[in-house]
Design a protein around this motif. Structure first.
Motif, PDB file in Angstrom:
ATOM      1  N   UNK A 174       1.065  -1.184   0.019  1.00  0.00           N
ATOM      2  CA  UNK A 174      -0.016  -0.233  -0.020  1.00  0.00           C
ATOM      3  C   UNK A 174       0.744   1.324   0.021  1.00  0.00           C
ATOM      4  N   UNK A 175       0.523   2.350  -0.898  1.00  0.00           N
ATOM      5  CA  UNK A 175       1.392   3.484  -0.807  1.00  0.00           C
ATOM      6  C   UNK A 175       0.377   4.891  -0.621  1.00  0.00           C
ATOM      7  N   UNK A 176       0.710   5.580   0.148  1.00  0.00           N
ATOM      8  CA  UNK A 176      -0.039   6.687   0.712  1.00  0.00           C
ATOM      9  C   UNK A 176      -0.515   7.613  -0.585  1.00  0.00           C
ATOM     10  N   UNK A 177       0.285   7.647  -1.531  1.00  0.00           N
ATOM     11  CA  UNK A 177      -0.283   8.584  -2.633  1.00  0.00           C
ATOM     12  C   UNK A 177       0.173   8.003  -4.163  1.00  0.00           C
ATOM     13  N   UNK A 178      -0.585   8.574  -5.077  1.00  0.00           N
ATOM     14  CA  UNK A 178      -0.175   8.298  -6.387  1.00  0.00           C
ATOM     15  C   UNK A 178       1.375   8.433  -6.690  1.00  0.00           C
ATOM     16  N   UNK A 179       2.055   9.461  -6.138  1.00  0.00           N
ATOM     17  CA  UNK A 179       3.461   9.998  -6.315  1.00  0.00           C
ATOM     18  C   UNK A 179       4.188   8.606  -5.825  1.00  0.00           C
ATOM     19  N   UNK A 180       3.794   8.231  -4.389  1.00  0.00           N
ATOM     20  CA  UNK A 180       4.698   7.048  -3.860  1.00  0.00           C
ATOM     21  C   UNK A 180       4.669   5.880  -4.424  1.00  0.00           C
ATOM     22  N   UNK A 181       3.282   5.497  -5.079  1.00  0.00           N
ATOM     23  CA  UNK A 181       3.030   4.292  -6.054  1.00  0.00           C
ATOM     24  C   UNK A 181       4.070   4.484  -7.206  1.00  0.00           C
ATOM     25  N   UNK A 182       4.092   5.623  -7.757  1.00  0.00           N
ATOM     26  CA  UNK A 182       4.615   5.759  -9.167  1.00  0.00           C
ATOM     27  C   UNK A 182       6.288   5.735  -8.724  1.00  0.00           C
ATOM     28  N   UNK A 183       6.882   6.073  -7.682  1.00  0.00           N
ATOM     29  CA  UNK A 183       8.127   5.993  -7.385  1.00  0.00           C
ATOM     30  C   UNK A 183       8.520   4.583  -7.239  1.00  0.00           C
ATOM     31  N   UNK A 184       7.669   3.726  -6.788  1.00  0.00           N
ATOM     32  CA  UNK A 184       7.972   2.271  -6.614  1.00  0.00           C
ATOM     33  C   UNK A 184       7.782   1.472  -7.784  1.00  0.00           C
ATOM     34  N   UNK A 185       6.771   2.004  -8.818  1.00  0.00           N
ATOM     35  CA  UNK A 185       6.583   1.094 -10.068  1.00  0.00           C
ATOM     36  C   UNK A 185       6.565   2.268 -11.164  1.00  0.00           C
ATOM     37  N   UNK A 186       7.640   2.856 -11.529  1.00  0.00           N
ATOM     38  CA  UNK A 186       7.949   3.605 -12.583  1.00  0.00           C
ATOM     39  C   UNK A 186       7.532   3.228 -13.798  1.00  0.00           C
ATOM     40  N   UNK A 187       7.787   1.945 -14.110  1.00  0.00           N
ATOM     41  CA  UNK A 187       7.269   1.262 -15.486  1.00  0.00           C
ATOM     42  C   UNK A 187       5.723   1.096 -15.493  1.00  0.00           C
ATOM     43  N   UNK A 188       4.977   1.179 -14.525  1.00  0.00           N
ATOM     44  CA  UNK A 188       3.540   0.942 -14.544  1.00  0.00           C
ATOM     45  C   UNK A 188       3.123   2.072 -13.657  1.00  0.00           C
ATOM     46  N   UNK A 189       3.465   3.263 -14.316  1.00  0.00           N
ATOM     47  CA  UNK A 189       2.789   4.070 -13.368  1.00  0.00           C
ATOM     48  C   UNK A 189       1.481   4.621 -13.814  1.00  0.00           C
ATOM     49  N   UNK A 190       0.832   5.273 -12.606  1.00  0.00           N
ATOM     50  CA  UNK A 190      -0.416   6.010 -12.910  1.00  0.00           C
ATOM     51  C   UNK A 190      -0.530   7.138 -13.313  1.00  0.00           C
ATOM     52  N   UNK A 191      -1.034   7.913 -14.365  1.00  0.00           N
ATOM     53  CA  UNK A 191      -0.857   9.401 -14.859  1.00  0.00           C
ATOM     54  C   UNK A 191      -0.896  10.216 -13.473  1.00  0.00           C
ATOM     55  N   UNK A 192      -0.054  11.241 -13.401  1.00  0.00           N
ATOM     56  CA  UNK A 192      -0.128  12.418 -12.245  1.00  0.00           C
ATOM     57  C   UNK A 192      -1.112  13.351 -12.253  1.00  0.00           C
ATOM     58  N   UNK A 193      -1.551  13.370 -13.550  1.00  0.00           N
ATOM     59  CA  UNK A 193      -2.643  14.784 -13.965  1.00  0.00           C
ATOM     60  C   UNK A 193      -3.989  14.020 -13.686  1.00  0.00           C
ATOM     61  N   UNK A 194      -4.491  14.733 -12.930  1.00  0.00           N
ATOM     62  CA  UNK A 194      -5.982  14.067 -12.665  1.00  0.00           C
ATOM     63  C   UNK A 194      -7.013  13.748 -13.550  1.00  0.00           C
ATOM     64  N   UNK A 195      -6.646  14.866 -14.962  1.00  0.00           N
ATOM     65  CA  UNK A 195      -7.573  14.646 -15.780  1.00  0.00           C
ATOM     66  C   UNK A 195      -7.282  13.448 -16.672  1.00  0.00           C
ATOM     67  N   UNK A 196      -6.002  13.229 -16.702  1.00  0.00           N
ATOM     68  CA  UNK A 196      -5.545  12.059 -17.573  1.00  0.00           C
ATOM     69  C   UNK A 196      -5.721  10.552 -16.762  1.00  0.00           C
TER      70      UNK A 196
END
Length: 126
Positions: free
Chosen positions: A8-30
């Motif tokens: 479990x990651x506290x934020x989208x940014x924390x998840x993206x740091x752990x899984x850069x190849x499977x990142x969630x878009x950082x822009x809320x519209x995207x």
């Protein structure tokens, strides 16, 4: 197959740091343009980590492949409508097989999604 330990990651940014190849878009519209699983806009019940509110399941990177497009290997996550926290349900899975497995069974709880994604038959040979 045994389900891996929940991450479990506290934020989208924390998840993206752990899984850069499977990142969630950082822009809320995207993020909100991703095609995910949400039980007909009701959201899923988080019976794994007890996050309050309804959850959505995303297939990353980029959402599940559309018919006629190449499959991708990625990560399946759940979050409260694409905001933090982000819970990893499965990793290194065929996104096409994962999507088909989930929408075929129509689960309403995150534990059901996790169990479906971690069955041997949900992972076709590569």
């Amino acid at each position: 197959m045994t389900a891996p330990e929940l991450r479990r990651y506290p934020s989208v940014a924390a998840y993206n740091a752990a899984y850069p190849a499977c990142a969630m878009p950082t822009d809320s519209a995207a993020r909100h343009q991703l095609r995910g699983y949400h039980v007909a806009m009701r959201g899923l019940v988080d019976d794994l980590m007890s996050t309050s509110g309804a959850m959505i399941v995303d297939f990353l990177p980029g959402g599940p492949p559309k018919p006629g497009t190449p499959d991708r290997v990625g990560t399946v996550v759940a979050s409260p409508w694409r905001e933090g926290p982000v819970l990893v349900l499965a990793q290194g899975v065929s996104l096409w097989a994962a999507w088909r497995t989930v929408v075929k069974r129509w689960p309403t709880h995150l534990s059901e999604v996790r169990d479906l994604l971690n069955r041997d038959d949900a992972h076709p040979p590569r």
